[in-house]
Design a protein around this motif. Structure first.
Motif, mmCIF file in Angstrom:
data_model
loop_
_atom_site.group_PDB
_atom_site.id
_atom_site.type_symbol
_atom_site.label_atom_id
_atom_site.label_comp_id
_atom_site.label_asym_id
_atom_site.label_seq_id
_atom_site.Cartn_x
_atom_site.Cartn_y
_atom_site.Cartn_z
ATOM 1 N N VAL A 1 21.565 43.627 0.360
ATOM 2 C CA VAL A 1 22.412 43.873 1.519
ATOM 3 C C VAL A 1 22.734 45.363 1.575
ATOM 4 O O VAL A 1 23.200 45.943 0.588
ATOM 5 C CB VAL A 1 23.719 43.066 1.452
ATOM 6 C CG1 VAL A 1 24.583 43.335 2.683
ATOM 7 C CG2 VAL A 1 23.433 41.578 1.325
ATOM 8 N N ILE A 2 22.480 45.982 2.726
ATOM 9 C CA ILE A 2 22.822 47.387 2.942
ATOM 10 C C ILE A 2 23.706 47.449 4.187
ATOM 11 O O ILE A 2 23.325 46.961 5.252
ATOM 12 C CB ILE A 2 21.581 48.270 3.107
ATOM 13 C CG1 ILE A 2 20.687 48.164 1.855
ATOM 14 C CG2 ILE A 2 21.982 49.717 3.366
ATOM 15 C CD1 ILE A 2 19.443 49.035 1.903
ATOM 16 N N ALA A 3 24.894 48.016 4.049
ATOM 17 C CA ALA A 3 25.862 47.978 5.142
ATOM 18 C C ALA A 3 26.575 49.320 5.282
ATOM 19 O O ALA A 3 26.754 50.053 4.311
ATOM 20 C CB ALA A 3 26.887 46.877 4.897
ATOM 21 N N LYS A 4 26.993 49.597 6.507
ATOM 22 C CA LYS A 4 27.714 50.836 6.791
ATOM 23 C C LYS A 4 28.953 50.552 7.620
ATOM 24 O O LYS A 4 28.983 49.630 8.427
ATOM 25 C CB LYS A 4 26.806 51.807 7.553
ATOM 26 C CG LYS A 4 27.527 53.112 7.930
ATOM 27 C CD LYS A 4 26.789 53.883 8.985
ATOM 28 C CE LYS A 4 27.623 55.097 9.406
ATOM 29 N NZ LYS A 4 28.723 54.739 10.297
ATOM 30 N N ASP A 5 29.984 51.388 7.387
ATOM 31 C CA ASP A 5 31.178 51.342 8.219
ATOM 32 C C ASP A 5 31.749 49.917 8.199
ATOM 33 O O ASP A 5 31.837 49.303 7.144
ATOM 34 C CB ASP A 5 30.823 51.822 9.634
ATOM 35 C CG ASP A 5 32.021 52.072 10.520
ATOM 36 O OD1 ASP A 5 32.801 52.977 10.185
ATOM 37 O OD2 ASP A 5 32.180 51.373 11.539
ATOM 38 N N PHE A 6 32.104 49.340 9.359
ATOM 39 C CA PHE A 6 32.703 48.009 9.319
ATOM 40 C C PHE A 6 31.700 46.945 8.898
ATOM 41 O O PHE A 6 32.093 45.828 8.542
ATOM 42 C CB PHE A 6 33.352 47.660 10.673
ATOM 43 C CG PHE A 6 32.444 46.975 11.654
ATOM 44 C CD1 PHE A 6 32.226 45.608 11.605
ATOM 45 C CD2 PHE A 6 31.814 47.703 12.652
ATOM 46 C CE1 PHE A 6 31.398 44.973 12.506
ATOM 47 C CE2 PHE A 6 30.982 47.082 13.568
ATOM 48 C CZ PHE A 6 30.774 45.714 13.494
ATOM 49 N N GLY A 7 30.404 47.281 8.913
ATOM 50 C CA GLY A 7 29.419 46.345 8.375
ATOM 51 C C GLY A 7 29.706 45.998 6.927
ATOM 52 O O GLY A 7 29.358 44.903 6.465
ATOM 53 N N THR A 8 30.374 46.906 6.211
ATOM 54 C CA THR A 8 30.749 46.605 4.828
ATOM 55 C C THR A 8 31.793 45.495 4.769
ATOM 56 O O THR A 8 31.854 44.747 3.800
ATOM 57 C CB THR A 8 31.299 47.853 4.111
ATOM 58 O OG1 THR A 8 32.521 48.271 4.722
ATOM 59 C CG2 THR A 8 30.304 48.998 4.175
ATOM 60 N N MET A 9 32.592 45.371 5.821
ATOM 61 C CA MET A 9 33.613 44.328 5.869
ATOM 62 C C MET A 9 33.001 42.962 6.134
ATOM 63 O O MET A 9 33.656 41.938 5.964
ATOM 64 C CB MET A 9 34.646 44.649 6.947
ATOM 65 C CG MET A 9 35.353 45.969 6.755
ATOM 66 S SD MET A 9 36.519 46.295 8.116
ATOM 67 C CE MET A 9 36.944 48.004 7.788
ATOM 68 N N VAL A 10 31.752 42.960 6.572
ATOM 69 C CA VAL A 10 30.979 41.727 6.676
ATOM 70 C C VAL A 10 30.214 41.500 5.375
ATOM 71 O O VAL A 10 30.126 40.382 4.866
ATOM 72 C CB VAL A 10 30.002 41.796 7.872
ATOM 73 C CG1 VAL A 10 29.185 40.511 7.972
ATOM 74 C CG2 VAL A 10 30.748 42.065 9.169
ATOM 75 N N ALA A 11 29.688 42.577 4.826
ATOM 76 C CA ALA A 11 28.866 42.468 3.617
ATOM 77 C C ALA A 11 29.650 41.952 2.423
ATOM 78 O O ALA A 11 29.179 41.063 1.695
ATOM 79 C CB ALA A 11 28.256 43.831 3.284
ATOM 80 N N TYR A 12 30.827 42.484 2.180
ATOM 81 C CA TYR A 12 31.571 42.113 0.974
ATOM 82 C C TYR A 12 31.933 40.630 0.926
ATOM 83 O O TYR A 12 31.707 39.966 -0.086
ATOM 84 C CB TYR A 12 32.811 42.987 0.816
ATOM 85 C CG TYR A 12 32.499 44.389 0.364
ATOM 86 C CD1 TYR A 12 31.690 44.623 -0.752
ATOM 87 C CD2 TYR A 12 33.003 45.488 1.034
ATOM 88 C CE1 TYR A 12 31.405 45.908 -1.176
ATOM 89 C CE2 TYR A 12 32.721 46.788 0.621
ATOM 90 C CZ TYR A 12 31.923 46.990 -0.487
ATOM 91 O OH TYR A 12 31.643 48.271 -0.907
ATOM 92 N N PRO A 13 32.510 40.063 1.997
ATOM 93 C CA PRO A 13 32.781 38.625 1.928
ATOM 94 C C PRO A 13 31.512 37.791 1.842
ATOM 95 O O PRO A 13 31.495 36.743 1.197
ATOM 96 C CB PRO A 13 33.572 38.327 3.210
ATOM 97 C CG PRO A 13 33.340 39.488 4.097
ATOM 98 C CD PRO A 13 33.104 40.662 3.208
ATOM 99 N N PHE A 14 30.436 38.254 2.476
ATOM 100 C CA PHE A 14 29.157 37.549 2.362
ATOM 101 C C PHE A 14 28.708 37.524 0.903
ATOM 102 O O PHE A 14 28.299 36.478 0.375
ATOM 103 C CB PHE A 14 28.109 38.231 3.238
ATOM 104 C CG PHE A 14 26.712 37.703 3.055
ATOM 105 C CD1 PHE A 14 26.390 36.407 3.422
ATOM 106 C CD2 PHE A 14 25.724 38.502 2.515
ATOM 107 C CE1 PHE A 14 25.095 35.910 3.244
ATOM 108 C CE2 PHE A 14 24.435 38.025 2.337
ATOM 109 C CZ PHE A 14 24.126 36.722 2.701
ATOM 110 N N VAL A 15 28.801 38.660 0.240
ATOM 111 C CA VAL A 15 28.395 38.749 -1.163
ATOM 112 C C VAL A 15 29.290 37.888 -2.052
ATOM 113 O O VAL A 15 28.819 37.235 -2.985
ATOM 114 C CB VAL A 15 28.426 40.228 -1.622
ATOM 115 C CG1 VAL A 15 28.268 40.338 -3.125
ATOM 116 C CG2 VAL A 15 27.338 41.016 -0.913
ATOM 117 N N LEU A 16 30.585 37.877 -1.769
ATOM 118 C CA LEU A 16 31.513 37.087 -2.580
ATOM 119 C C LEU A 16 31.306 35.588 -2.395
ATOM 120 O O LEU A 16 31.419 34.812 -3.347
ATOM 121 C CB LEU A 16 32.957 37.455 -2.235
ATOM 122 C CG LEU A 16 33.466 38.792 -2.775
ATOM 123 C CD1 LEU A 16 34.796 39.143 -2.126
ATOM 124 C CD2 LEU A 16 33.623 38.748 -4.294
#
Length: 317
Positions: free
Chosen positions: A99-114
């Motif tokens: 998963v590679i994410a930027k800006d608010f995309g990280t706020m989607v990436a982190y819960p997805f990863v968790l």
């Protein structure tokens, strides 16, 4: 760019657009954009990782670009975006993904990863570190801070409506490329902070801007103002100190205005983030701004490829 294919997936009742390049049998990398971006923001990275033997996938979030908007954009949530990404990965029959994410995309990436650790081979984020609610408390910024303004229903709509869509995207790119936090004066709107004759950043072409403009002309800004600015972000933590066990890289532009949010740089430099992500490495790009992956694609691509190759073995089930 002609090598990048486009298709639509029927996901959670909507038709979502994804761009992709690379063999379906190669280790998969999914790219999550921020605002005012779209799948196109990852054009340099997609081609680089595909040429290196990976499969690159970049969706438009629901309500962005070519993806369908939710039935009620003002009720859209981060959870919707997280569920969409999980469904996209499943729809493409991908068992493990980077998963590679930027800006608010990280706020989607982190819960997805968790929520789906078994699906994750590794994670790279740009511009934003992992910040559970208890980890980082930002000090209040002035009323003219762009996030504060855009959270106010109707404020951004009235501001943006004075210009065509392409000019709105242009102005935001110019503002966010600067090293200072975008804060308007009391009697000034955010769009007024950019003078009409201000040049685009040298690394963004008129053609790039036209593509962004066309995509936002299609989608508008209704969902974009809801997510990320007006929605309540529930990351669904199940423990007091949530941990991401997958390897991670955080890439930061040294001149990114986001690092000047009070307390942000201290949080990153202190190593506090390692309490939540033990296997994290942080890399700074000299002179890099908020769009460091577009500004210095070669440097960012090299960091990404080094990480992907080092952890490629984790993509195997």
């Amino acid at each position: 760019m002609d090598q990048i294919a486009h298709k639509f997936l029927h996901i959670n009742g909507l038709k979502l657009h994804i761009a992709e390049i690379g063999s379906e049998s190669s280790p998969a990398v999914i790219f999550l954009h921020g605002f005012p971006e779209i799948w196109y923001t990852w054009r340099h990275q997609m081609i680089a990782v595909a040429n290196a033997g990976f499969r690159a996938i970049a969706p438009d979030f629901r309500g962005y670009g070519l993806s369908d908007p939710p039935a009620e954009p003002e009720k859209a949530s981060f959870d919707d975006f997280v569920n969409d990404i999980a469904s996209i990965v499943d729809s493409l029959a991908i068992s493990k993904v980077f998963v590679i994410a930027k800006d608010f995309g990280t706020m989607v990436a982190y819960p997805f990863v968790l929520r789906y650790p078994q699906k994750i081979a590794g994670i790279i984020t740009l511009n934003m570190a992992f910040m559970p609610p208890a980890a980082f408390k930002s000090h209040p910024l002035p009323e003219g801070f762009y996030v504060t303004r855009w959270r106010e229903p109707g404020r951004a709509e009235a501001d943006f409506s004075r210009f065509d869509v392409k000019t709105v995207v242009r102005n935001i790119y110019i503002l966010f490329s600067q090293s200072e936090i975008p804060i308007a004066n009391e009697n000034e709107e955010i769009m007024d902070m950019v003078k009409p004759l201000t040049s685009l950043p040298s690394w963004l072409t008129d053609e790039d801007l036209a593509i962004y403009g066309d995509l936002y002309e299609k989608s508008g800004f209704r969902t974009a103002l809801q997510i990320p600015y007006r929605s309540y972000m529930s990351l669904g933590y199940t423990e007091e100190v949530p941990k991401v066990e997958a390897p991670m890289m955080l890439i930061l532009g040294e001149e990114d205005y986001a690092l000047k949010v009070p307390g942000m740089h201290e949080y990153v430099k202190s190593g506090e983030v390692k309490k939540y992500i033990p296997n994290i490495e942080t890399r700074y790009v000299p002179r890099g701004c908020h769009f460091v992956h577009e500004q210095f694609p070669d440097e960012v691509n090299q960091l990404i490829l080094t990480f992907l190759h080092a952890n490629k073995h984790l993509s195997k089930v």
